[in-house]
Design an enzyme around this catalytic site. Structure first.
Site, PDB file in Angstrom:
ATOM      1  NE  ARG A 107     -17.543  11.559  24.362  1.00  0.00           N
ATOM      2  CZ  ARG A 107     -17.284  10.291  24.035  1.00  0.00           C
ATOM      3  NH1 ARG A 107     -16.087   9.460  24.455  1.00  0.00           N
ATOM      4  NH2 ARG A 107     -18.193   9.563  23.218  1.00  0.00           N
ATOM      5  CG  ASP A 165     -23.857  34.200  29.739  1.00  0.00           C
ATOM      6  OD1 ASP A 165     -23.793  34.131  30.920  1.00  0.00           O
ATOM      7  OD2 ASP A 165     -22.300  34.359  29.123  1.00  0.00           O
TER       8      ASP A 165
END
Ligand SMILES: *Cc1c(COP(=O)(O)O)cnc(C)c1O
Length: 412
Positions: A62, A187
């Site tokens: 993870r 973005d």
């Protein structure tokens, strides 16, 4: 990546070789997919050092994984960043970054034209945590500057936007944000690192939906965030605890896709420009939105901050939604689907693609006509795509709709 440490290769060479060297084990010429969830240590003191981040190594999937690390390293090199971290999807990267940077009482300023999912984070989730959200008109730089001057924690931008291909002046807005000490996040999904590097224009963090152009084959989801080691460490910490980790197999597919990023994007830039020029002259088309067209409201800004104008364009058919219904199924070389940035051309209306999360009223408020088509150019031959568009336009010429949608994305 290079034995000549003083030499910095160009973007395409970085796309092919970047980040891999250290991971090519036992003479392998390709990065291995490491599926192991945990990593074992004989020496518990060494294990402890790795766990504390004082020594290189992996503990648990993870947190970090070798295949995922190569993916992060390749994007880091392409964006010219100090550090990079990855996420399971682009939306996980976006929400993870915003939730890392913002606390109750903070203010975030953004534009009305962000990706539909991002817009939902701004309108539905952040306000629940007492974060003040101010979304400005994407085309009004003065209004954005006035709002930024009042102070904010984060300025979140996207350029070009999806699906109406609006462009914001990144350098100009970064300058305004620096005056008030705000962190600037961009973005860069539609532009790709081949066409635009927001960090070079002063942004603090750049992020991507790797699902789109980076992977390029519409077969793996992923997200990535790049910037200073200090900021990326914070974003990584949020991700490691909240758990939206990129899967190693997806990382491998994205890595493989990225080897041809520059070739795909250059072809897509060229095709998109030719197609935009063709559509602009076609009598069946009301408007074309592509930053590479001199008719684009911010063509000059796009020319200043981009090396190419990208593979996504949008256009409004004469005849509105009725024409769209007839036109789309006529296309032979386009998937009618929700993604973009793939090797295959993909077309669809925003109401089923970028802004599927929004209601019709919300899309209307954002200036997105129901009759708009987003067209993400693939790597097919340009001539074939123009031929395909021609026959589909011919097939729907004369389509009339009683209540023709007349909203124009640039009229607000
Ligand atoms: C697709 C997209 C996202 C979201 O990415 P996912 O990988 O689908 O979560 C964010 N921003 C832009 C501009 C996109 O096109």
């Amino acid at each position: 990546m290079t034995k000549d440490r003083g030499y910095e290769p160009l973007v395409g060479t970085k796309a092919v070789w970047g980040g891999e060297e250290e991971y090519l084990v036992q003479g392998a010429t390709q990065v291995p997919v490491v599926h192991s969830v945990s990593f074992g240590y004989e020496d518990i003191d060494h294990w402890h050092e790795v766990a504390l981040g004082r020594k290189k190594g992996h503990i648990y999937g993870r947190n970090t994984n070798p295949t995922v690390e190569v993916f992060e390293e390749k994007v880091r090199l392409l964006e010219g960043a100090e550090a990079a971290t990855s996420f399971a999807t682009g939306m996980a990267a976006i929400s993870g970054t915003l939730f890392t940077l913002l606390s109750p009482g903070d203010k975030v300023i953004s534009i009305k034209d962000t990706y539909g999912g991002t817009n939902k984070v701004f309108l539905e989730f952040l306000p629940r945590f007492q974060v003040e959200v101010k979304l400005c008109d994407t085309l009004d730089h003065e209004a954005l500057e006035r709002e930024i001057a009042k102070g904010c924690k984060v300025l979140y931008l996207e350029s070009p936007t999806n699906p109406t291909c609006k462009v914001v002046d990144l350098e100009r807005l970064v300058r305004a944000a620096k005056q008030v000490g705000a962190t600037v996040v961009v973005d860069n999904t539609l532009a790709t690192p081949v066409n635009q590097n927001p960090l070079h224009l002063g942004a603090d963090l750049v992020l991507h939906s790797a699902t789109k152009f980076l992977g390029g084959h519409a077969d793996a989801l992923g997200g990535v965030v790049c910037g200073s080691a200090e900021l990326v460490e914070k974003v990584y910490h949020y991700r490691e605890i909240n758990g939206a980790t990129l899967d190693p197999m997806a990382a491998y597919l994205l890595l493989r896709g990225m080897k041809t990023l520059h070739l795909r994007v250059r072809q897509q830039n060229q095709s998109a420009l030719s197609i935009a020029r063709f559509l602009e002259k076609h009598p069946g088309v009301d408007a074309v939105f592509y930053p590479g067209l001199p008719s684009h409201v911010h063509h000059e800004i796009a020319t200043k901050q981009m090396k190419g104008f990208g593979g996504v364009l949008s256009f409004v058919l004469k005849g509105g939604l009725a024409a769209v219904r007839r036109f789309l199924p006529q296309l032979s070389h386009a998937h009618l689907a929700a993604n973009l940035g793939s090797v295959e051309t993909v077309a669809g209306p925003p109401r089923t693609t970028s802004h599927v999360e929004c209601t019709e009223a919300e899309r209307r408020a954002m200036g997105i006509p129901e009759g708009l088509i987003r067209y993400s150019v693939g790597i097919e031959e340009t001539e074939d795509l123009i031929h395909d568009l021609t026959q589909a336009l011919d097939a729907c010429s004369g389509t009339e709709e009683a209540q023709f949608e007349t909203i124009h994305p640039f009229s607000s």
